[in-house]
Design a protein around this motif. Structure first.
Motif, PDB file in Angstrom:
ATOM      1  N   MET A  13       0.658  -1.164  -0.139  1.00 28.11           N
ATOM      2  CA  MET A  13      -0.008  -0.108   0.095  1.00 28.11           C
ATOM      3  C   MET A  13       0.762   1.245  -0.032  1.00 28.11           C
ATOM      4  N   GLY A  14       0.700   2.099  -1.089  1.00 29.39           N
ATOM      5  CA  GLY A  14       1.279   3.511  -0.986  1.00 29.39           C
ATOM      6  C   GLY A  14       2.048   3.804  -2.236  1.00 29.39           C
ATOM      7  N   VAL A  15       2.141   2.529  -3.117  1.00 31.51           N
ATOM      8  CA  VAL A  15       2.558   3.083  -4.558  1.00 31.51           C
ATOM      9  C   VAL A  15       1.814   4.283  -5.189  1.00 31.51           C
ATOM     10  N   ARG A  19       8.732   6.734  -8.161  1.00 27.99           N
ATOM     11  CA  ARG A  19       9.473   7.350  -7.219  1.00 27.99           C
ATOM     12  C   ARG A  19       8.996   6.903  -5.789  1.00 27.99           C
ATOM     13  N   SER A  20       8.071   6.127  -5.707  1.00 25.36           N
ATOM     14  CA  SER A  20       7.675   6.116  -4.497  1.00 25.36           C
ATOM     15  C   SER A  20       8.420   5.002  -3.717  1.00 25.36           C
ATOM     16  N   ILE A  21       8.777   5.238  -2.534  1.00 28.70           N
ATOM     17  CA  ILE A  21       9.252   4.285  -1.677  1.00 28.70           C
ATOM     18  C   ILE A  21       8.746   2.767  -1.663  1.00 28.70           C
ATOM     19  N   ALA A  22       7.303   2.749  -1.624  1.00 25.33           N
ATOM     20  CA  ALA A  22       6.676   1.450  -1.959  1.00 25.33           C
ATOM     21  C   ALA A  22       7.078   0.788  -3.320  1.00 25.33           C
ATOM     22  N   TYR A  40      -4.368   1.668  -4.318  1.00 25.76           N
ATOM     23  CA  TYR A  40      -4.512   2.924  -4.824  1.00 25.76           C
ATOM     24  C   TYR A  40      -5.271   3.771  -4.132  1.00 25.76           C
ATOM     25  N   GLN A  41      -4.841   5.089  -4.133  1.00 23.39           N
ATOM     26  CA  GLN A  41      -6.012   5.791  -3.347  1.00 23.39           C
ATOM     27  C   GLN A  41      -6.433   6.976  -4.467  1.00 23.39           C
ATOM     28  N   GLY A  42      -7.718   6.754  -5.006  1.00 18.98           N
ATOM     29  CA  GLY A  42      -8.477   7.764  -5.884  1.00 18.98           C
ATOM     30  C   GLY A  42      -8.249   7.244  -7.396  1.00 18.98           C
ATOM     31  N   CYS A  64      -8.254   1.722  -2.320  1.00 18.95           N
ATOM     32  CA  CYS A  64      -8.420   1.856  -0.678  1.00 18.95           C
ATOM     33  C   CYS A  64      -7.938   3.276  -0.334  1.00 18.95           C
ATOM     34  N   ASP A  65      -8.858   3.819   0.153  1.00 14.95           N
ATOM     35  CA  ASP A  65      -8.500   5.429   0.941  1.00 14.95           C
ATOM     36  C   ASP A  65      -8.661   4.730   2.417  1.00 14.95           C
ATOM     37  N   VAL A  66      -7.651   4.838   3.240  1.00 13.39           N
ATOM     38  CA  VAL A  66      -7.611   4.227   4.673  1.00 13.39           C
ATOM     39  C   VAL A  66      -8.396   5.071   5.492  1.00 13.39           C
ATOM     40  N   THR A  67      -9.077   6.283   5.196  1.00 14.20           N
ATOM     41  CA  THR A  67     -10.005   6.914   5.918  1.00 14.20           C
ATOM     42  C   THR A  67     -11.487   6.313   5.841  1.00 14.20           C
ATOM     43  N   ALA A  92       3.101   2.002   3.273  1.00 12.60           N
ATOM     44  CA  ALA A  92       4.102   3.280   3.044  1.00 12.60           C
ATOM     45  C   ALA A  92       2.832   4.489   2.638  1.00 12.60           C
ATOM     46  N   ILE A  93       2.127   4.893   3.845  1.00 15.45           N
ATOM     47  CA  ILE A  93       1.291   5.751   3.614  1.00 15.45           C
ATOM     48  C   ILE A  93       1.267   6.850   4.697  1.00 15.45           C
ATOM     49  N   GLY A  94       1.277   8.225   4.059  1.00 14.49           N
ATOM     50  CA  GLY A  94       1.430   9.127   4.994  1.00 14.49           C
ATOM     51  C   GLY A  94       0.758  10.444   4.633  1.00 14.49           C
ATOM     52  N   LEU A 144       6.778   2.979   7.150  1.00 23.24           N
ATOM     53  CA  LEU A 144       7.877   3.823   6.858  1.00 23.24           C
ATOM     54  C   LEU A 144       7.810   4.914   7.825  1.00 23.24           C
ATOM     55  N   THR A 145       8.917   5.297   8.566  1.00 27.45           N
ATOM     56  CA  THR A 145       8.661   6.507   9.539  1.00 27.45           C
ATOM     57  C   THR A 145      10.015   7.206   9.158  1.00 27.45           C
ATOM     58  N   TYR A 146      10.448   8.686   9.727  1.00 24.56           N
ATOM     59  CA  TYR A 146      11.105   9.518   9.436  1.00 24.56           C
ATOM     60  C   TYR A 146      11.972  10.046  10.689  1.00 24.56           C
ATOM     61  N   ALA A 162       3.164  12.709  14.352  1.00 21.42           N
ATOM     62  CA  ALA A 162       2.685  11.582  13.756  1.00 21.42           C
ATOM     63  C   ALA A 162       3.404  10.392  13.786  1.00 21.42           C
ATOM     64  N   LYS A 163       4.620  10.658  13.268  1.00 21.91           N
ATOM     65  CA  LYS A 163       5.616   9.787  13.022  1.00 21.91           C
ATOM     66  C   LYS A 163       6.242   9.152  14.376  1.00 21.91           C
ATOM     67  N   ALA A 164       6.034   9.715  15.585  1.00 24.34           N
ATOM     68  CA  ALA A 164       6.493   9.573  16.862  1.00 24.34           C
ATOM     69  C   ALA A 164       5.116   8.389  17.364  1.00 24.34           C
ATOM     70  N   PRO A 191      15.763  11.526   3.753  1.00 26.63           N
ATOM     71  CA  PRO A 191      15.085  12.090   2.965  1.00 26.63           C
ATOM     72  C   PRO A 191      15.108  11.851   1.530  1.00 26.63           C
ATOM     73  N   ILE A 192      13.987  11.442   0.970  1.00 29.48           N
ATOM     74  CA  ILE A 192      13.877  11.044  -0.609  1.00 29.48           C
ATOM     75  C   ILE A 192      12.963  11.982  -1.503  1.00 29.48           C
ATOM     76  N   LYS A 193      13.236  12.313  -2.397  1.00 30.34           N
ATOM     77  CA  LYS A 193      12.287  13.322  -3.176  1.00 30.34           C
ATOM     78  C   LYS A 193      11.195  12.433  -3.699  1.00 30.34           C
ATOM     79  N   THR A 194      10.161  12.168  -3.277  1.00 31.42           N
ATOM     80  CA  THR A 194       8.884  11.670  -3.535  1.00 31.42           C
ATOM     81  C   THR A 194       7.690  12.629  -3.701  1.00 31.42           C
ATOM     82  N   LEU A 195       6.571  12.261  -4.182  1.00 30.16           N
ATOM     83  CA  LEU A 195       5.433  13.061  -4.164  1.00 30.16           C
ATOM     84  C   LEU A 195       5.144  13.795  -2.743  1.00 30.16           C
ATOM     85  N   ALA A 196       5.153  12.675  -1.782  1.00 28.76           N
ATOM     86  CA  ALA A 196       4.746  13.213  -0.480  1.00 28.76           C
ATOM     87  C   ALA A 196       5.693  14.040   0.195  1.00 28.76           C
ATOM     88  N   ALA A 197       6.973  13.726  -0.239  1.00 27.74           N
ATOM     89  CA  ALA A 197       8.077  14.607   0.430  1.00 27.74           C
ATOM     90  C   ALA A 197       8.013  15.935  -0.156  1.00 27.74           C
TER      91      ALA A 197
HETATM   92  P1  NAD Z   1       4.574   8.828  -2.012  1.00 26.32           P
HETATM   93  O1  NAD Z   1       3.869  10.142  -2.268  1.00 26.32           O
HETATM   94  O2  NAD Z   1       5.073   8.127  -3.130  1.00 26.32           O
HETATM   95  O3  NAD Z   1       3.703   7.881  -1.351  1.00 26.32           O
HETATM   96  C1  NAD Z   1       2.673   8.204  -0.235  1.00 26.32           C
HETATM   97  C2  NAD Z   1       1.535   7.452  -0.448  1.00 26.32           C
HETATM   98  O4  NAD Z   1       0.599   7.559   0.579  1.00 26.32           O
HETATM   99  C3  NAD Z   1       0.886   7.591  -1.794  1.00 26.32           C
HETATM  100  O5  NAD Z   1       0.544   6.378  -2.351  1.00 26.32           O
HETATM  101  C4  NAD Z   1      -0.721   7.956  -1.370  1.00 26.32           C
HETATM  102  O6  NAD Z   1      -1.740   7.888  -2.259  1.00 26.32           O
HETATM  103  C5  NAD Z   1      -0.773   7.511   0.049  1.00 26.32           C
HETATM  104  N1  NAD Z   1      -1.952   8.104   0.770  1.00 26.32           N
HETATM  105  C6  NAD Z   1      -2.154   9.331   1.327  1.00 26.32           C
HETATM  106  N2  NAD Z   1      -3.064   9.384   1.577  1.00 26.32           N
HETATM  107  C7  NAD Z   1      -3.817   8.278   1.745  1.00 26.32           C
HETATM  108  C8  NAD Z   1      -5.153   7.914   2.252  1.00 26.32           C
HETATM  109  N3  NAD Z   1      -6.140   8.578   2.815  1.00 26.32           N
HETATM  110  N4  NAD Z   1      -5.416   6.535   1.719  1.00 26.32           N
HETATM  111  C9  NAD Z   1      -4.559   5.623   1.381  1.00 26.32           C
HETATM  112  N5  NAD Z   1      -3.269   6.082   0.855  1.00 26.32           N
HETATM  113  C10 NAD Z   1      -2.955   7.441   1.355  1.00 26.32           C
HETATM  114  O7  NAD Z   1       5.597   9.108  -1.030  1.00 26.32           O
HETATM  115  P2  NAD Z   1       6.833   8.371  -0.056  1.00 26.32           P
HETATM  116  O8  NAD Z   1       7.893   9.319   0.446  1.00 26.32           O
HETATM  117  O9  NAD Z   1       6.943   7.113  -0.998  1.00 26.32           O
HETATM  118  O10 NAD Z   1       5.846   7.915   0.982  1.00 26.32           O
HETATM  119  C11 NAD Z   1       5.798   6.656   1.636  1.00 26.32           C
HETATM  120  C12 NAD Z   1       5.995   6.662   3.138  1.00 26.32           C
HETATM  121  O11 NAD Z   1       7.430   6.824   3.604  1.00 26.32           O
HETATM  122  C13 NAD Z   1       5.213   7.724   3.906  1.00 26.32           C
HETATM  123  O12 NAD Z   1       4.781   7.277   5.037  1.00 26.32           O
HETATM  124  C14 NAD Z   1       6.477   8.771   4.351  1.00 26.32           C
HETATM  125  O13 NAD Z   1       6.066   9.676   5.587  1.00 26.32           O
HETATM  126  C15 NAD Z   1       7.454   7.876   4.405  1.00 26.32           C
HETATM  127  N6  NAD Z   1       8.937   8.289   4.524  1.00 26.32           N
HETATM  128  C16 NAD Z   1       9.268   9.297   3.199  1.00 26.32           C
HETATM  129  C17 NAD Z   1      10.401   9.695   3.558  1.00 26.32           C
HETATM  130  C18 NAD Z   1      10.737  10.541   2.282  1.00 26.32           C
HETATM  131  O14 NAD Z   1      11.728  11.368   2.449  1.00 26.32           O
HETATM  132  N7  NAD Z   1      10.209  10.647   0.980  1.00 26.32           N
HETATM  133  C19 NAD Z   1      11.398   9.648   4.313  1.00 26.32           C
HETATM  134  C20 NAD Z   1      10.774   8.927   5.441  1.00 26.32           C
HETATM  135  C21 NAD Z   1       9.430   8.206   5.454  1.00 26.32           C
END
Ligand code: NAD
Length: 264
Positions: A13-15, A19-22, A40-42, A64-67, A92-94, A144-146, A162-164, A191-197
């Motif tokens: 979960m979380g691709v 470029r996603s970590i997932a 996928y979400q949406g 799957c939207d986890v809300t 891998a959701i945040g 996944l945490t930070y 939240a990560k704590a 840190p990694i340059k992803t959509l969320a970051a």
């Molecule tokens: P990403 O944007 O590729 O992935 C984040 C994912 O979360 C997306 O696929 C998104 O659809 C999903 N998501 C968000 N809200 C959601 C919801 N309501 N329901 C279901 N899915 C939902 O970014 P990423 O950096 O690969 O993030 C993955 C995880 O890694 C996150 O928990 C992030 O906090 C953590 N993390 C990222 C970094 C970084 O620097 N990129 C570092 C440490 C930890």
């Protein structure tokens, strides 16, 4: 060593894109023979995740939207009917509103605090509960945490809080599920340059700072996180649970970087 994940089935979960970590995790698992389902979400992300799942030989791509608890139930119902059992889960959701990933933490609003905690923290527990019902033979759960969970980093704000809570959840879940042979761990990635970051203000400066100050003098890649995830999700880590494993080029161990020799 090949085939570490042969015969194992898991949910990733979380691709969001490649470029996603997932994605990095799925790539490493696929190379070792894992069979995977993806969520996928949406709808916008459906179009992106479908070809990625196909790349890894999977036709199981579920919304799957986890809300939404019903959406989570629906995913596990499909997995139960298709597979019966589950060996691993990658969470891998945040999420937090971008406007609050800058400025002061003290200005966090109650609405975004709850949203951030629900999506980024509670979802792990909600999913672990559903996964447990399919892990009669044991299993492995990874989130996944930070470092912002432990130390204050500019702009990370409510996401650090939240990560704590997420890291504490890992320990409580590991204790609850350990007797059933289910392991729960987290990777604390650099840190990694992803959509969320990209939602975090000053990400570029953060990447530069890490690269200059981490012992390995580089930022980590999603492949490096993927390889460590492979270890934690495979039987190689059969004695490991409740851990926060750093994949951050060693950044977390540094108090102050050594200065160049005087007069040098
Ligand atoms: P990403 O944007 O590729 O992935 C984040 C994912 O979360 C997306 O696929 C998104 O659809 C999903 N998501 C968000 N809200 C959601 C919801 N309501 N329901 C279901 N899915 C939902 O970014 P990423 O950096 O690969 O993030 C993955 C995880 O890694 C996150 O928990 C992030 O906090 C953590 N993390 C990222 C970094 C970084 O620097 N990129 C570092 C440490 C930890």
């Amino acid at each position: 060593m090949a085939g570490l994940m042969q015969g194992k089935r898991g949910l990733v979960m979380g691709v969001a894109n490649n470029r996603s970590i997932a994605y990095g995790i799925a790539k490493a698992l696929h190379a070792q023979g894992a069979e995977m389902a993806f969520t996928y979400q949406g709808e916008a992300l459906h179009r992106r995740v479908q070809p990625i799942a196909a790349e890894f030989g999977s036709e199981l791509v579920l919304p799957c939207d986890v809300t939404d608890p019903d959406a989570m139930d629906a995913v596990f119902n499909v997995l139960k009917s298709q597979w019966g059992k589950l060996d691993f889960l990658v969470h891998a959701i945040g999420f937090s509103n971008k406007e609050e990933l800058e400025g002061r933490y003290v200005d966090t609003t109650p609405g975004n605090f709850s949203l951030t905690m629900n999506i980024s923290v509670f979802s792990l527990t909600a999913l672990a509960k559903r996964a447990e019902a399919m892990m009669d033979a044991g299993g492995s759960i990874l989130t996944l945490t930070y470092y912002g969970a432990e130390k204050v980093l500019p702009n990370y704000n409510v996401m650090g809080v939240a990560k704590a809570a997420l890291e504490a959840s890992v320990r409580y879940l590991a204790s609850d599920l350990g007797p059933q042979g289910i392991r729960v761990n987290a990777i604390s990635a650099g840190p990694i340059k992803t959509l969320a970051a990209s939602g975090i203000s000053d990400l570029r400066e953060m990447l530069k700072w890490n690269e200059e100050n981490a012992p390995l003098r580089k930022n980590v890649s999603i492949d490096e996180v993927g390889n460590s995830a492979l270890y934690l999700l495979s039987d190689l880590a059969s004695g490991v649970t409740g851990e926060i494993h750093y994949v951050d080029s060693g950044y977390n161990i540094i108090g102050m970087k050594a200065l160049p020799p005087k007069g040098g």
